[in-house]
Write a protein that holds these residues in place. Structure first.
Motif, PDB file in Angstrom:
ATOM      1  N   ALA A 248       4.726   7.320 -23.334  1.00 60.32           N
ATOM      2  CA  ALA A 248       3.412   6.811 -22.954  1.00 60.32           C
ATOM      3  C   ALA A 248       3.359   6.430 -21.476  1.00 60.32           C
ATOM      4  CB  ALA A 248       3.049   5.604 -23.822  1.00 60.32           C
ATOM      5  N   GLY A 249       4.418   5.803 -20.969  1.00 59.78           N
ATOM      6  CA  GLY A 249       4.449   5.411 -19.572  1.00 59.78           C
ATOM      7  C   GLY A 249       4.400   6.612 -18.644  1.00 59.78           C
ATOM      8  N   TYR A 250       5.135   7.659 -18.989  1.00 62.29           N
ATOM      9  CA  TYR A 250       5.148   8.853 -18.139  1.00 62.29           C
ATOM     10  C   TYR A 250       3.803   9.566 -18.182  1.00 62.29           C
ATOM     11  CZ  TYR A 250       6.647  13.171 -15.962  1.00 62.29           C
ATOM     12  OH  TYR A 250       6.760  14.252 -15.120  1.00 62.29           O
ATOM     13  N   VAL A 251       3.196   9.646 -19.366  1.00 67.15           N
ATOM     14  CA  VAL A 251       1.917  10.336 -19.498  1.00 67.15           C
ATOM     15  C   VAL A 251       0.842   9.651 -18.666  1.00 67.15           C
ATOM     16  CG1 VAL A 251       0.045  10.855 -21.111  1.00 67.15           C
ATOM     17  CG2 VAL A 251       2.400  11.383 -21.732  1.00 67.15           C
ATOM     18  N   THR A 252       0.844   8.317 -18.641  1.00 66.55           N
ATOM     19  CA  THR A 252      -0.167   7.618 -17.845  1.00 66.55           C
ATOM     20  C   THR A 252       0.008   7.915 -16.357  1.00 66.55           C
ATOM     21  OG1 THR A 252       1.242   5.643 -17.866  1.00 66.55           O
ATOM     22  CG2 THR A 252      -0.522   5.754 -19.492  1.00 66.55           C
ATOM     23  N   MET A 253       1.252   7.994 -15.888  1.00 65.34           N
ATOM     24  CA  MET A 253       1.470   8.365 -14.486  1.00 65.34           C
ATOM     25  C   MET A 253       1.022   9.807 -14.236  1.00 65.34           C
ATOM     26  SD  MET A 253       5.055   6.584 -13.278  1.00 65.34           S
ATOM     27  CE  MET A 253       6.049   7.095 -14.682  1.00 65.34           C
ATOM     28  N   ALA A 254       1.295  10.705 -15.188  1.00 64.21           N
ATOM     29  CA  ALA A 254       0.868  12.098 -15.047  1.00 64.21           C
ATOM     30  C   ALA A 254      -0.652  12.192 -15.012  1.00 64.21           C
ATOM     31  CB  ALA A 254       1.421  12.935 -16.198  1.00 64.21           C
ATOM     32  N   LYS A 255      -1.322  11.383 -15.829  1.00 67.00           N
ATOM     33  CA  LYS A 255      -2.789  11.372 -15.829  1.00 67.00           C
ATOM     34  C   LYS A 255      -3.335  10.854 -14.507  1.00 67.00           C
ATOM     35  CE  LYS A 255      -3.885  12.692 -20.104  1.00 67.00           C
ATOM     36  NZ  LYS A 255      -4.824  13.807 -20.410  1.00 67.00           N
ATOM     37  N   LEU A 256      -2.710   9.811 -13.967  1.00 68.90           N
ATOM     38  CA  LEU A 256      -3.154   9.277 -12.681  1.00 68.90           C
ATOM     39  C   LEU A 256      -2.971  10.304 -11.565  1.00 68.90           C
ATOM     40  CD1 LEU A 256      -1.927   5.558 -12.696  1.00 68.90           C
ATOM     41  CD2 LEU A 256      -4.288   6.350 -12.497  1.00 68.90           C
ATOM     42  N   SER A 257      -1.821  10.966 -11.551  1.00 63.72           N
ATOM     43  CA  SER A 257      -1.608  11.994 -10.529  1.00 63.72           C
ATOM     44  C   SER A 257      -2.563  13.166 -10.723  1.00 63.72           C
ATOM     45  CB  SER A 257      -0.164  12.496 -10.571  1.00 63.72           C
ATOM     46  OG  SER A 257       0.114  13.172 -11.779  1.00 63.72           O
ATOM     47  N   GLY A 258      -2.976  13.389 -11.970  1.00 62.28           N
ATOM     48  CA  GLY A 258      -3.938  14.452 -12.246  1.00 62.28           C
ATOM     49  C   GLY A 258      -5.310  14.186 -11.677  1.00 62.28           C
ATOM     50  N   ALA A 259      -5.524  12.953 -11.175  1.00 60.69           N
ATOM     51  CA  ALA A 259      -6.810  12.642 -10.546  1.00 60.69           C
ATOM     52  C   ALA A 259      -7.053  13.507  -9.320  1.00 60.69           C
ATOM     53  CB  ALA A 259      -6.872  11.163 -10.173  1.00 60.69           C
ATOM     54  N   LEU A 260      -5.980  14.081  -8.751  1.00 59.92           N
ATOM     55  CA  LEU A 260      -6.166  14.977  -7.620  1.00 59.92           C
ATOM     56  C   LEU A 260      -6.950  16.230  -7.999  1.00 59.92           C
ATOM     57  CD1 LEU A 260      -4.270  13.183  -5.939  1.00 59.92           C
ATOM     58  CD2 LEU A 260      -3.205  15.286  -5.097  1.00 59.92           C
ATOM     59  N   ALA A 261      -7.052  16.484  -9.309  1.00 57.05           N
ATOM     60  CA  ALA A 261      -7.879  17.609  -9.757  1.00 57.05           C
ATOM     61  C   ALA A 261      -9.337  17.407  -9.355  1.00 57.05           C
ATOM     62  CB  ALA A 261      -7.774  17.772 -11.271  1.00 57.05           C
ATOM     63  N   ALA A 304      -3.535  12.165  -1.908  1.00 60.64           N
ATOM     64  CA  ALA A 304      -2.319  11.751  -2.611  1.00 60.64           C
ATOM     65  C   ALA A 304      -1.852  10.386  -2.121  1.00 60.64           C
ATOM     66  CB  ALA A 304      -1.223  12.791  -2.414  1.00 60.64           C
ATOM     67  N   ALA A 305      -1.913  10.150  -0.801  1.00 63.01           N
ATOM     68  CA  ALA A 305      -1.504   8.864  -0.255  1.00 63.01           C
ATOM     69  C   ALA A 305      -2.390   7.733  -0.779  1.00 63.01           C
ATOM     70  CB  ALA A 305      -1.543   8.913   1.276  1.00 63.01           C
ATOM     71  N   CYS A 306      -3.684   7.974  -0.834  1.00 65.37           N
ATOM     72  CA  CYS A 306      -4.614   6.957  -1.353  1.00 65.37           C
ATOM     73  C   CYS A 306      -4.309   6.631  -2.811  1.00 65.37           C
ATOM     74  CB  CYS A 306      -6.056   7.438  -1.201  1.00 65.37           C
ATOM     75  SG  CYS A 306      -6.647   7.510   0.504  1.00 65.37           S
ATOM     76  N   MET A 307      -4.056   7.670  -3.611  1.00 66.60           N
ATOM     77  CA  MET A 307      -3.753   7.433  -5.020  1.00 66.60           C
ATOM     78  C   MET A 307      -2.427   6.708  -5.176  1.00 66.60           C
ATOM     79  SD  MET A 307      -4.444   7.415  -8.147  1.00 66.60           S
ATOM     80  CE  MET A 307      -6.009   8.294  -8.141  1.00 66.60           C
ATOM     81  N   TRP A 308      -1.447   7.005  -4.335  1.00 64.94           N
ATOM     82  CA  TRP A 308      -0.143   6.348  -4.416  1.00 64.94           C
ATOM     83  C   TRP A 308      -0.275   4.854  -4.106  1.00 64.94           C
ATOM     84  CZ3 TRP A 308       4.390   5.912  -0.641  1.00 64.94           C
ATOM     85  CH2 TRP A 308       5.583   5.652  -1.337  1.00 64.94           C
ATOM     86  N   VAL A 309      -1.154   4.539  -3.166  1.00 61.47           N
ATOM     87  CA  VAL A 309      -1.392   3.135  -2.816  1.00 61.47           C
ATOM     88  C   VAL A 309      -2.143   2.408  -3.923  1.00 61.47           C
ATOM     89  CG1 VAL A 309      -2.684   1.629  -1.252  1.00 61.47           C
ATOM     90  CG2 VAL A 309      -1.273   3.476  -0.328  1.00 61.47           C
ATOM     91  N   LEU A 310      -3.113   3.102  -4.520  1.00 58.66           N
ATOM     92  CA  LEU A 310      -3.961   2.460  -5.526  1.00 58.66           C
ATOM     93  C   LEU A 310      -3.313   2.402  -6.911  1.00 58.66           C
ATOM     94  CD1 LEU A 310      -7.422   4.037  -4.602  1.00 58.66           C
ATOM     95  CD2 LEU A 310      -6.693   1.685  -4.199  1.00 58.66           C
ATOM     96  N   ALA A 311      -2.387   3.315  -7.188  1.00 59.63           N
ATOM     97  CA  ALA A 311      -1.811   3.416  -8.533  1.00 59.63           C
ATOM     98  C   ALA A 311      -1.237   2.103  -9.056  1.00 59.63           C
ATOM     99  CB  ALA A 311      -0.761   4.514  -8.573  1.00 59.63           C
ATOM    100  N   PRO A 312      -0.434   1.364  -8.273  1.00 56.99           N
ATOM    101  CA  PRO A 312       0.094   0.091  -8.801  1.00 56.99           C
ATOM    102  C   PRO A 312      -0.996  -0.911  -9.138  1.00 56.99           C
ATOM    103  CG  PRO A 312       1.325   0.790  -6.851  1.00 56.99           C
ATOM    104  CD  PRO A 312       0.122   1.672  -6.946  1.00 56.99           C
ATOM    105  N   LYS A 313      -2.134  -0.816  -8.439  1.00 57.15           N
ATOM    106  CA  LYS A 313      -3.251  -1.726  -8.714  1.00 57.15           C
ATOM    107  C   LYS A 313      -4.016  -1.313  -9.969  1.00 57.15           C
ATOM    108  CE  LYS A 313      -2.409  -3.460  -4.552  1.00 57.15           C
ATOM    109  NZ  LYS A 313      -1.404  -2.502  -4.103  1.00 57.15           N
ATOM    110  N   LEU A 314      -4.024   0.009 -10.224  1.00 57.45           N
ATOM    111  CA  LEU A 314      -4.795   0.536 -11.349  1.00 57.45           C
ATOM    112  C   LEU A 314      -4.013   0.536 -12.658  1.00 57.45           C
ATOM    113  CD1 LEU A 314      -6.477   3.658  -9.674  1.00 57.45           C
ATOM    114  CD2 LEU A 314      -7.594   1.516 -10.275  1.00 57.45           C
TER     115      LEU A 314
END
Length: 466
Positions: A248-261, A304-314
């Motif tokens: 579950a933890g990995y899938v959520t990170m994969a989904k967040l990175s998929g936001a680049l779609a 990608a940089a913006c998402m990397w910064v925001l990911a810990p907050k989200l």
């Protein structure tokens, strides 16, 4: 013609955006509704269902699009062909696929899950058929309405269940999806029954028409399947090679990175027409392709940089208390997403007529590398190993596509500026790590990189504007 083209792109773009938003925002809602483990199982099962839907049609839908676009066939004729020749293969493939998926995932109520997965994948194949008919007829309104019925109502259902704090089992969720598919099919049955004037003669061998559509479409289906494996294969290895609570933890990170779609969707719509238009330039489009590659690289790297910064907050809201977020893994997955997005501007030659089959080989080679690296890296390095495997497979896919593209349609490509942009990006990443958890300073660092990148690429901007 220009207005019609704009409406077509906007229509498909709006449908893609809605589907992507529901898929992205539905993750935290679904975690709350079905639970972390059930959500993780669904994250594995869903791509398999989408793949079964494509294989259930044996690629015929791609052939139908070509025939419809040429005014050689009607929707009624297509449904007749599918009823006569396509239903039995679709049932067999859906049943076998559902059985294998349920056995692999080890559901407790296996018989019930098998039944709903079989029905859902079978219905999805006919949804795909209806959507293909709409595309073949350039009926954007019908295409968009089906997306709104499926994903618009799904978003509402997920939101209501979350607000009411209702929890359900995964099988119930799939039953909801079946009901939404039935609603969509009811709409499709009403709009896809118009006849066109130029229809294949009734004297034509119907079976040959069907088989020719299958022959045309099967390579595309295999290419899509390999692409799906490269994109989603890492989660299957996580499930097989790590503890069950890690998925579950990995899938959520994969989904967040998929936001680049979201960032790449409008580019993917714009690129094919631009690619063929600029191929007629005096330099065969070399200046345009160089400029577009550099500017899109800046665009995706900053996203990608913006998402990397925001990911810990989200992640606290998005993952609903699921543990396992890792900043390094998140960065690797985002880099993999950038590599995937850059395949579009780097792929020129394989879009030529009669050359599209090369995409199967390029994606297939990267899939094999991803498979082997995942088996080796995940048991040793866990999440980071999975992220490295995903990045490696996507990078190799990008390299293979570029090499094959150049062999088919050689052109002078200046890599120096792209390399400089990537080196500067490593400096940005180092700065973000040094700054730490200070989002305003991190945002300022990204802005500085963007300004430097634009300054370096100002001549590329002029090329694109011409």
């Amino acid at each position: 013609m220009k207005l019609a083209a704009v409406k077509t792109v906007f229509g498909y773009g709006a449908a893609t955006l809605l589907q992507g938003l529901v898929a992205f925002l539905g993750v935290p809602l679904l975690i709350r509704i079905v639970g972390a483990r059930e959500f993780a199982l669904w994250a594995i099962l869903e791509p398999l269902v989408l793949l079964l839907a494509q294989f259930g049609l044996i690629g015929a839908n791609h052939g139908y699009i070509r025939l419809l676009a040429s005014d050689l066939i009607s929707p009624k004729y297509i449904y007749m062909l599918q009823y006569r020749y396509g239903v039995v293969p679709s049932i067999i493939i859906s049943a076998l696929g559902a059985f294998v998926a349920v056995r692999y995932l080890g559901f407790e109520n296996a018989i019930v899950i098998f039944g709903v997965v079989f029905v859902y994948s079978f219905l999805e194949s006919f949804i795909l058929l209806g959507q293909s008919i709409s595309r073949g007829q350039s009926d954007v309104k019908a295409y968009v309405k089906v997306v709104w019925i499926k994903f618009g109502f799904l978003g509402v259902v997920l939101a209501v269940l979350t607000l009411l704090e209702v929890t359900i089992e995964l099988v119930t969720y799939i039953e909801i999806l079946i009901l939404l598919d039935l609603m969509a099919l009811l709409f499709i049955s009403r709009v896809n029954t118009k006849m066109v004037h130029n229809v294949i003669s009734s004297a034509t061998d119907k079976k040959q028409v069907y088989l020719s559509a299958v022959r045309y479409g099967m390579p595309i289906v295999f290419s899509s399947a390999l692409s799906l494996f490269v994109t989603n294969g890492d989660r299957y290895f996580i499930d097989a090679l790590m503890a069950p609570d890690k998925l579950a933890g990995y899938v959520t990170m994969a989904k967040l990175s998929g936001a680049l779609a979201f960032a790449s969707a409008p580019i993917n719509l714009w690129w094919p027409a631009a690619r063929f238009r600029h191929a007629k330039d005096k330099d065969a489009g070399a200046a345009f392709f160089n400029a577009a590659t550099n500017l899109l690289l800046i665009y995706y790297l900053c996203a990608a940089a913006c998402m990397w910064v925001l990911a810990p907050k989200l992640i606290g809201w998005y993952a609903n208390k699921i543990n396992g977020f890792d900043s390094i893994t998140m960065g690797l997955l985002l880099c993999a997403a950038v590599s995937t997005a850059m395949i579009t501007p780097m792929n020129i030659g394989t879009l030529n007529e009669g050359k599209t089959h090369w995409s199967i080989w390029t994606i297939g080679l990267s899939a094999i590398v991803g498979l082997l690296s995942a088996f080796y890296l995940i048991p040793i390095y866990g999440y980071v190993g999975a992220g490295c495997s995903a990045l490696l497979s996507q990078l190799l896919s990008l390299i293979f596509v570029r090499v094959v593209s150049q062999s088919i349609q050689p052109m002078v490509f200046r890599y120096f500026r792209s390399v400089v942009l990537i080196i500067l990006y490593f400096g940005l990443v180092y700065s973000l790590l040094e700054i730490g958890d200070q989002i305003f300073m991190q945002g300022f660092a990204i802005l500085v990189y963007l300004m430097l990148a634009i300054l370096i690429s100002r001549s590329d901007i002029k090329v694109i504007q011409t």
